[in-house]
Design an enzyme around this catalytic site. Sequence first.
Site, PDB file in Angstrom:
ATOM      1  N   GLY A   1     -33.793  40.477  17.067  1.00 27.62           N
ATOM      2  CA  GLY A   1     -32.338  40.476  16.978  1.00 27.62           C
ATOM      3  C   GLY A   1     -31.802  40.061  15.627  1.00 27.62           C
ATOM      4  O   GLY A   1     -30.650  39.644  15.519  1.00 27.62           O
TER       5      GLY A   1
ATOM      6  N   SER B   1     -34.153  43.423  11.565  1.00 27.52           N
ATOM      7  CA  SER B   1     -35.296  43.774  10.716  1.00 27.52           C
ATOM      8  C   SER B   1     -35.414  45.284  10.552  1.00 27.52           C
ATOM      9  O   SER B   1     -35.781  45.768   9.472  1.00 27.52           O
ATOM     10  CB  SER B   1     -36.585  43.202  11.307  1.00 27.52           C
ATOM     11  OG  SER B   1     -36.812  43.705  12.609  1.00 27.52           O
TER      12      SER B   1
ATOM     13  N   ASP C   1     -18.885  47.167  17.277  1.00 26.99           N
ATOM     14  CA  ASP C   1     -18.798  47.890  16.005  1.00 26.99           C
ATOM     15  C   ASP C   1     -18.766  49.394  16.225  1.00 26.99           C
ATOM     16  O   ASP C   1     -18.055  50.115  15.527  1.00 26.99           O
ATOM     17  CB  ASP C   1     -19.944  47.499  15.062  1.00 26.99           C
ATOM     18  CG  ASP C   1     -21.325  47.668  15.671  1.00 26.99           C
ATOM     19  OD1 ASP C   1     -21.446  47.627  16.907  1.00 26.99           O
ATOM     20  OD2 ASP C   1     -22.304  47.822  14.898  1.00 26.99           O
TER      21      ASP C   1
ATOM     22  N   ARG D   1     -29.956  39.551   9.298  1.00 24.68           N
ATOM     23  CA  ARG D   1     -28.619  39.029   9.549  1.00 24.68           C
ATOM     24  C   ARG D   1     -28.536  38.370  10.922  1.00 24.68           C
ATOM     25  O   ARG D   1     -29.338  38.647  11.815  1.00 24.68           O
ATOM     26  CB  ARG D   1     -27.565  40.140   9.432  1.00 24.68           C
ATOM     27  CG  ARG D   1     -27.653  41.217  10.521  1.00 24.68           C
ATOM     28  CD  ARG D   1     -26.717  40.935  11.685  1.00 24.68           C
ATOM     29  NE  ARG D   1     -26.966  41.841  12.798  1.00 24.68           N
ATOM     30  CZ  ARG D   1     -27.755  41.560  13.811  1.00 24.68           C
ATOM     31  NH1 ARG D   1     -28.392  40.407  13.850  1.00 24.68           N
ATOM     32  NH2 ARG D   1     -27.932  42.420  14.802  1.00 24.68           N
TER      33      ARG D   1
ATOM     34  N   ASP E   1     -24.989  46.141  11.341  1.00 28.65           N
ATOM     35  CA  ASP E   1     -26.214  45.641  10.727  1.00 28.65           C
ATOM     36  C   ASP E   1     -26.388  46.163   9.315  1.00 28.65           C
ATOM     37  O   ASP E   1     -26.756  45.412   8.400  1.00 28.65           O
ATOM     38  CB  ASP E   1     -27.423  46.038  11.566  1.00 28.65           C
ATOM     39  CG  ASP E   1     -27.480  45.313  12.901  1.00 28.65           C
ATOM     40  OD1 ASP E   1     -26.608  44.460  13.159  1.00 28.65           O
ATOM     41  OD2 ASP E   1     -28.401  45.617  13.686  1.00 28.65           O
TER      42      ASP E   1
ATOM     43  N   HIS F   1     -21.526  44.246  20.226  1.00 27.80           N
ATOM     44  CA  HIS F   1     -21.423  45.587  20.806  1.00 27.80           C
ATOM     45  C   HIS F   1     -19.995  46.144  20.739  1.00 27.80           C
ATOM     46  O   HIS F   1     -19.505  46.755  21.681  1.00 27.80           O
ATOM     47  CB  HIS F   1     -21.918  45.575  22.257  1.00 27.80           C
ATOM     48  CG  HIS F   1     -23.411  45.465  22.344  1.00 27.80           C
ATOM     49  ND1 HIS F   1     -24.237  46.558  22.354  1.00 27.80           N
ATOM     50  CD2 HIS F   1     -24.220  44.374  22.391  1.00 27.80           C
ATOM     51  CE1 HIS F   1     -25.512  46.154  22.420  1.00 27.80           C
ATOM     52  NE2 HIS F   1     -25.516  44.841  22.439  1.00 27.80           N
TER      53      HIS F   1
END
Length: 236
Positions: free
Chosen positions: A116, A119, A28, A19, A163, A26
């Site tokens: 970033g 993964s 969430d 994504r 994520d 920073h």
Amino acid sequence: SSDLSGPGATPSRLSVPGRVNLIGEHIDYHDLPVLPMAIQRRVRISFRPRTDSTVRAISSGVYRKREFALARELEPGPIGDWVNYLKAAAQAATNRWPLTRGIEAVVASDLPPAAGLASSSALLAGFTLALLQANCIPATVGDLMEILPDGEQFVGTRGGGMDHAAVLASRAGCALRVGFAPLELSSIAVPTDWRFLAAHSLTMAEKSGAARSEYNARRTAGTRALASLGLSSDRK
């Protein structure tokens, strides 16, 4: 070995995308909404159920074969070892559902690591799904969101749920608005004539190294700032 080309049932296959984040960095983990979007690159997992609790996985890349047994409390591997994401998935799932069957798995990815692009969260989510499918256990995105963000703390990253939501619930042609407490997922259509380009700086940001400490420090600083104001989250 974890070679799935031999005789036996045809391996099951699943894939989970990486994504990019469009809005909200920073925040969430302070329960504020974010707007990520899945990308075309993915983590792909081929797997077969085992008859015992052994989990055995090999990567088609540079990562070597790893093996362990399912348990509610697993011992972390060396810092930076990819087995920690597999163990994070196994421990999170086993603490929520009655998993008894391990898997033989082959992992492949065209997501650059430590770039970033989530993964690690894609691997965590994908491996959790593989374990659940091998044990014939259905789970909703909401179910997975209850275990994966905290489950990734097994690796040492004190992150939020953006994520995991993005890699699990994004739809083609849409960004995903993710609200927290309670979890709310809304697909936001992207104009069809828009294009996004994610450029790789070739700088690695390993979550097992200095990047992890810096990442965790941001959450700690935000939490302390809120506490000093008598607030439990940025929403109040």
